[in-house]
Design a protein around this motif. Structure first.
Motif, PDB file in Angstrom:
ATOM      1  N   PHE A 156      30.965  34.518  28.332  1.00 40.68           N
ATOM      2  CA  PHE A 156      32.201  35.261  28.552  1.00 40.68           C
ATOM      3  C   PHE A 156      32.116  36.126  29.792  1.00 40.68           C
ATOM      4  CE2 PHE A 156      33.168  34.681  23.909  1.00 40.68           C
ATOM      5  CZ  PHE A 156      34.149  33.755  24.185  1.00 40.68           C
ATOM      6  N   LYS A 189      34.416  35.818  33.471  1.00 39.68           N
ATOM      7  CA  LYS A 189      35.250  36.899  33.960  1.00 39.68           C
ATOM      8  C   LYS A 189      34.936  37.233  35.407  1.00 39.68           C
ATOM      9  CE  LYS A 189      34.428  38.476  30.072  1.00 39.68           C
ATOM     10  NZ  LYS A 189      33.303  39.254  29.728  1.00 39.68           N
ATOM     11  N   ASN A 190      33.637  37.248  35.720  1.00 40.52           N
ATOM     12  CA  ASN A 190      33.255  37.691  37.055  1.00 40.52           C
ATOM     13  C   ASN A 190      33.557  36.655  38.134  1.00 40.52           C
ATOM     14  OD1 ASN A 190      32.386  40.080  36.052  1.00 40.52           O
ATOM     15  ND2 ASN A 190      30.270  39.414  35.779  1.00 40.52           N
ATOM     16  N   SER A 230      36.254  34.907  38.778  1.00 47.99           N
ATOM     17  CA  SER A 230      37.565  34.837  39.419  1.00 47.99           C
ATOM     18  C   SER A 230      37.863  36.111  40.205  1.00 47.99           C
ATOM     19  CB  SER A 230      38.640  34.620  38.365  1.00 47.99           C
ATOM     20  OG  SER A 230      38.452  35.535  37.325  1.00 47.99           O
ATOM     21  N   ARG A 244      53.019  43.306  44.519  1.00 48.77           N
ATOM     22  CA  ARG A 244      51.672  42.745  44.579  1.00 48.77           C
ATOM     23  C   ARG A 244      51.552  41.728  45.718  1.00 48.77           C
ATOM     24  NH1 ARG A 244      48.441  38.972  42.629  1.00 48.77           N
ATOM     25  NH2 ARG A 244      46.320  39.674  42.195  1.00 48.77           N
ATOM     26  N   THR A 300      49.614  49.048  36.835  1.00 48.02           N
ATOM     27  CA  THR A 300      49.596  48.625  35.432  1.00 48.02           C
ATOM     28  C   THR A 300      50.781  49.255  34.705  1.00 48.02           C
ATOM     29  OG1 THR A 300      48.168  50.469  34.843  1.00 48.02           O
ATOM     30  CG2 THR A 300      47.097  48.378  35.306  1.00 48.02           C
ATOM     31  N   LEU A 345      39.226  37.905  25.881  1.00 44.92           N
ATOM     32  CA  LEU A 345      37.826  37.479  25.897  1.00 44.92           C
ATOM     33  C   LEU A 345      36.876  38.670  26.065  1.00 44.92           C
ATOM     34  CD1 LEU A 345      38.057  34.178  27.978  1.00 44.92           C
ATOM     35  CD2 LEU A 345      37.910  34.450  25.503  1.00 44.92           C
ATOM     36  N   TRP A 346      37.242  39.601  26.930  1.00 45.44           N
ATOM     37  CA  TRP A 346      36.446  40.825  27.098  1.00 45.44           C
ATOM     38  C   TRP A 346      36.324  41.558  25.769  1.00 45.44           C
ATOM     39  CZ3 TRP A 346      33.277  43.502  30.087  1.00 45.44           C
ATOM     40  CH2 TRP A 346      33.209  43.252  31.460  1.00 45.44           C
ATOM     41  N   PHE A 392      45.578  42.036  37.077  1.00 38.54           N
ATOM     42  CA  PHE A 392      44.256  41.675  37.565  1.00 38.54           C
ATOM     43  C   PHE A 392      43.373  41.320  36.375  1.00 38.54           C
ATOM     44  CE2 PHE A 392      44.694  46.252  37.067  1.00 38.54           C
ATOM     45  CZ  PHE A 392      43.661  46.546  36.194  1.00 38.54           C
ATOM     46  N   VAL A 393      42.290  40.622  36.667  1.00 44.40           N
ATOM     47  CA  VAL A 393      41.318  40.296  35.632  1.00 44.40           C
ATOM     48  C   VAL A 393      40.342  41.462  35.532  1.00 44.40           C
ATOM     49  CG1 VAL A 393      39.453  38.727  35.008  1.00 44.40           C
ATOM     50  CG2 VAL A 393      41.542  37.839  36.062  1.00 44.40           C
ATOM     51  N   LYS A 415      37.266  43.793  35.398  1.00 45.23           N
ATOM     52  CA  LYS A 415      35.925  43.516  35.910  1.00 45.23           C
ATOM     53  C   LYS A 415      34.856  44.364  35.244  1.00 45.23           C
ATOM     54  CE  LYS A 415      37.118  41.266  40.046  1.00 45.23           C
ATOM     55  NZ  LYS A 415      38.588  41.461  39.981  1.00 45.23           N
ATOM     56  N   ASP A 460      37.988  49.124  32.704  1.00 48.86           N
ATOM     57  CA  ASP A 460      39.279  48.733  33.261  1.00 48.86           C
ATOM     58  C   ASP A 460      40.356  48.750  32.176  1.00 48.86           C
ATOM     59  OD1 ASP A 460      38.770  48.384  35.905  1.00 48.86           O
ATOM     60  OD2 ASP A 460      38.163  46.287  35.718  1.00 48.86           O
ATOM     61  N   ASN A 461      41.607  48.929  32.626  1.00 45.35           N
ATOM     62  CA  ASN A 461      42.734  48.777  31.702  1.00 45.35           C
ATOM     63  C   ASN A 461      42.853  47.310  31.323  1.00 45.35           C
ATOM     64  OD1 ASN A 461      43.933  51.116  33.783  1.00 45.35           O
ATOM     65  ND2 ASN A 461      44.167  51.486  31.627  1.00 45.35           N
TER      66      ASN A 461
END
Lengths: 311, 284
Positions: free
Chosen positions: A17, A21-22, A24, A58, A67, B69-70, B222-223, B225, B229-230
Motif C-alpha cells: 500500500f 501511494k508514493n 504517483s 488547479r 481542500t 488505502l492509506w 492530491f494523493v 503522501k 495529510d488531509n
C-alpha cells in the motif's frame, strides 16, 4: 517458520500500500507557480461551486493544495470561528453567536457574496389544479399551527382538491430549511413537523414524483434535473428561472450564497490569489453546477469588498 | 401418527429455511445487479486515476481511493498488534476473576457501540487534544479503536478453540508459557485470528460516520503522501455524488460502490484463503 510467514504477509500488504501511494507524483515545476494550502469547509449547497472553482484553479496553480469539506454552514462556521479553516462556504449569513465567537477568538473576516440559489415549490405532474401559490398559502400550509390540522388541499384554498396533502421538505439541519422557514413562516426554524423530511434532496424528488398529492420544496437545480418527473409551481405568479432570480422578481424564495474568508489567511501563500480567482471566475462557473450568478454590479461590490480587505 | 406429524413439521421447517435463504440471496442479487448494471460501464482507468470534478464524465476517485488505502493500511498497523496482544494476554495470562469478567463484558459491549461515538472520541482526542488536525493519522487511529474490540473478541474465540490437551502436552515437555503460546497456540489459531482481523478491517473501510466527524473532506485534489495529510475516503465520495442534482453523478457513485465492493470481496476472499491454508497445515 509459520510466524515469519504471518509477519511476511502483513509486511507485504503494508509495503504494497505504501508503495502504490508514493509512486504517483506529478511534478511539473514552472517559474511563477504559487505554493500553499487553502482549507475550505462549510455548506454542502455551496460545495459544488467551490469544488468547481478549485478544479479550474488547479489547472493554473497545481501546487496550491485546495481542500474542501461539506460539514454544513453550521459545521463550517464552528471550524471557521476558531481559525481551523481559511474559507467557510455559507448558504446564509453568519449568525450573531458565531460572529461573537469569531471576535472572541480574534478572527477578523470578510463576507463575499458569490451566487444565488433558487428554492422551488414542486408538485406531482398529475396535479392539475395547482399552478400558482402565494406566500400566504405557503405559510398556511407550513406554519407550526398547521400541524395535525391542515390536512387537505382545500383547507388552504377552497378551489383546490378535497384530497389529503402530503408534504416533503428538507430536515431541520439544512440551511434550505432555515431559509424557507424564515421567509415563509416568518421565523427561522419554525415549521410544522408532520412532513416527510430528508437531508438528501434526491429523496424528496423521488417522494414528490411518486405521490400525486405531494408538495415539496428544495433547490432549483434538483427540479431542473428532474423536469420529466416533477411540476413546478409559480410563487406569487412568478416561475423560478435564471432571469427571474437574477432580476429579483422571483420572491421570496431565492437566497444569496456566500464565502467567508479569514482576513489573517490572506497573508498565507495561496489564499489571496485563490479568492481573487474565485471572484473573477465564479460567474462563468455557477451555471455548470446548477446555480444562478449575481448581477454584474453585485460582483463589482464583492470585488470591492475583497480589495478593501486585502489592501 | 406422531411420526407423520413430525415429518410434516420437518418439511415445513426445511421450506421455511429455504425461503429465508432465498430471500437473502434474492435481495443481494437485486442490490448487486442494479449497482453493476448502472456503474460497470463507468469503470475504466480514467475513473480510477482522476480527481473530483464538476463534470461527472471527468470526475474520478483517485484521491478517495488512495485515502481509503492509506486509512486501511494504518488502521491495520495500529489495530492488529494491539488487538492480538490484548487478546493473548486476556485469554492466556489474565486471571479469570471478577476484574477479568468485568473487562470481558466491557470489551464485548464496546464492539456494539455506534461508530459515530468513536468518531466523537477521535475528534476529541486525536484531532483536538493531541492536535493532529483532521488528518489520515487521526482517522486511522479512530478506526483502529473502533475495530479493536472486534479483533480482541474474535482472537480470543480462536485461542479458546485450541484444545487444552495441546497446551498440557507442551507444558509436559517443559515448555514455558511463552513457548507454548508461540509454538503451539498461535500457529493453531492463526487461521481464526486472521479471519477475524480481516473481517474487522473490511468493516473499517466501509465506515463513513466516524470519519466525517473526524474531518474527512469531500474535495482533496492530491494523493496523500504522509499520515499528516488531509484525506477523503470512498464512502465520502459516494455520498457526495449520490446527493448531487445531476443524474450522471449517480452512475459515478455506482461505479465507486463497485470499487469499494471489490476491495471488500478481495479482503474477504483473502480471509477465507488464509483460513483454509492454516487449517490444512496444523497437524499434531
Amino acid at each position: 517458520m509459520k510466524k515469519t510467514k504471518i509477519i511476511g504477509w502483513i509486511a507485504a500488504v503494508i509495503i504494497g500500500f505504501t508503495a502504490c501511494k508514493n509512486s504517483s507524483t506529478t511534478d511539473t515545476g514552472s517559474a511563477e507557480k504559487e505554493k500553499g494550502e487553502v482549507k475550505i469547509d462549510g455548506s454542502s449547497t455551496v460545495y459544488p461551486i467551490t469544488e468547481a472553482i478549485a478544479e479550474e484553479y488547479r489547472k493554473e496553480q497545481p501546487d496550491v493544495k485546495v481542500t474542501a469539506g461539506e460539514s454544513g454552514t453550521g459545521g463550517g462556521m464552528k471550524k471557521f470561528t476558531v481559525g481551523e479553516i481559511d474559507i467557510c462556504d455559507a448558504s446564509r449569513t453568519i449568525k450573531p453567536a458565531e460572529d461573537s465567537l469569531a471576535k472572541a477568538n480574534k478572527i477578523d473576516y470578510v463576507e463575499l457574496k458569490i451566487a444565488f440559489d433558487g428554492l422551488c415549490i414542486v408538485v406531482n405532474p398529475a396535479n392539475k389544479f395547482l399552478d400558482n401559490i402565494t406566500t400566504e398559502e405557503l405559510k398556511k400550509l407550513w406554519e407550526p399551527e398547521a400541524q395535525g390540522k391542515v390536512k387537505k388541499w382545500n383547507q388552504v384554498n377552497a378551489a383546490w382538491s378535497a384530497e389529503e396533502v402530503h408534504l416533503f421538505g428538507p430536515g431541520t439541519a439544512s440551511g434550505t430549511f432555515d431559509y424557507f422557514t424564515e421567509e415563509i413562516v416568518g421565523a427561522k426554524g419554525k415549521s410544522r413537523g408532520d412532513y416527510t423530511a430528508s437531508e438528501d434532496d434526491n429523496v424528496l424528488v423521488q417522494g414528490v414524483a411518486g405521490d400525486k398529492n405531494a408538495l415539496g420544496y428544495f433547490g432549483l437545480a434538483y427540479f431542473e434535473n428532474n423536469k420529466d418527473k416533477l411540476k413546478n409551481v409559480k410563487v406569487n405568479g412568478i416561475a423560478p428561472s435564471k432571469e427571474t432570480v437574477m432580476n429579483g422578481t422571483y420572491k421570496p424564495l431565492s437566497r444569496p450564497l456566500f464565502i467567508y474568508v479569514n482576513k489573517a489567511s490572506f497573508a498565507k501563500p495561496g489564499v489571496k490569489a485563490f479568492v481573487k480567482y474565485y471572484i473573477d471566475n465564479v460567474k462563468s462557473i455557477v451555471g455548470d453546477v446548477g446555480y444562478i450568478p449575481l448581477h454584474d454590479d453585485e460582483y463589482a461590490k464583492t470585488q470591492k469588498v475583497f480589495e478593501d480587505a486585502t489592501k | 401418527m406422531a411420526n407423520k406429524r413430525n415429518r410434516r413439521i420437518d418439511k415445513a421447517f426445511r421450506i421455511t429455511g429455504l425461503l429465508a435463504t432465498c430471500f437473502g440471496v434474492f435481495v443481494l442479487i437485486i442490490l448487486l445487479g442494479s449497482i453493476l448494471i448502472k456503474g460497470v460501464t463507468r469503470l475504466n482507468f480514467q475513473f480510477l486515476s482522476s480527481l473530483p470534478s464538476r463534470f461527472a464524465a471527468k470526475a474520478g476517485i483517485l484521491s478517495a481511493l488512495s485515502g481509503t488505502l492509506w486509512i486501511f493500511g494504518l488502521t491495520a498497523l495500529f489495530a492488529i498488534p494491539v488487538g492480538i496482544g490484548a487478546a493473548v494476554y486476556l485469554e492466556e495470562y489474565g486471571k479469570k476473576n471478577k476484574l477479568g469478567g468485568f473487562i470481558e463484558i466491557n470489551i464485548s459491549n464496546l464492539a456494539g457501540v455506534p461508530s459515530i461515538i468513536y468518531g466523537l472520541l477521535g475528534l476529541g482526542i486525536f484531532v483536538h487534544a493531541l492536535k493532529f488536525g483532521p488528518v489520515i493519522l487521526a482517522g486511522a487511529l479512530t478506526l483502529a479503536l473502533l475495530i479493536l474490540p472486534i479483533i480482541i473478541v474474535s482472537t480470543r474465540e480462536a485461542l479458546k478453540a485450541v484444545p487444552k490437551t495441546i497446551r498440557e502436552a507442551a507444558y509436559g515437555l517443559g515448555a514455558t508459557k511463552w513457548q507454548v503460546i508461540r509454538t503451539q497456540v498461535l500457529p493453531a489459531s492463526a487461521g481464526g485470528i486472521l479471519t477475524g482481523m480481516i473481517l474487522a478491517l473490511a468493516r473499517a473501510i466501509g465506515e463513513t460516520a466516524p470519519l466525517i466527524v473526524v474531518g474527512a473532506l469531500a474535495y482533496v485534489p492530491f494523493v496523500p503522501k504522509s499520515p499528516f495529510d488531509n484525506f477523503s475516503v470512498l464512502p465520502m465520495q459516494i455520498f457526495n455524488w449520490v446527493s448531487r442534482p445531476q443524474k450522471e453523478f449517480t452512475v459515478n457513485a455506482a461505479a465507486a460502490i463497485i470499487v469499494l465492493l471489490v476491495i471488500t470481496f478481495i479482503l474477504n476472499g483473502f480471509a477465507v484463503f488464509l483460513r483454509n491454508k492454516w487449517q490444512q497445515k496444523v497437524k499434531w
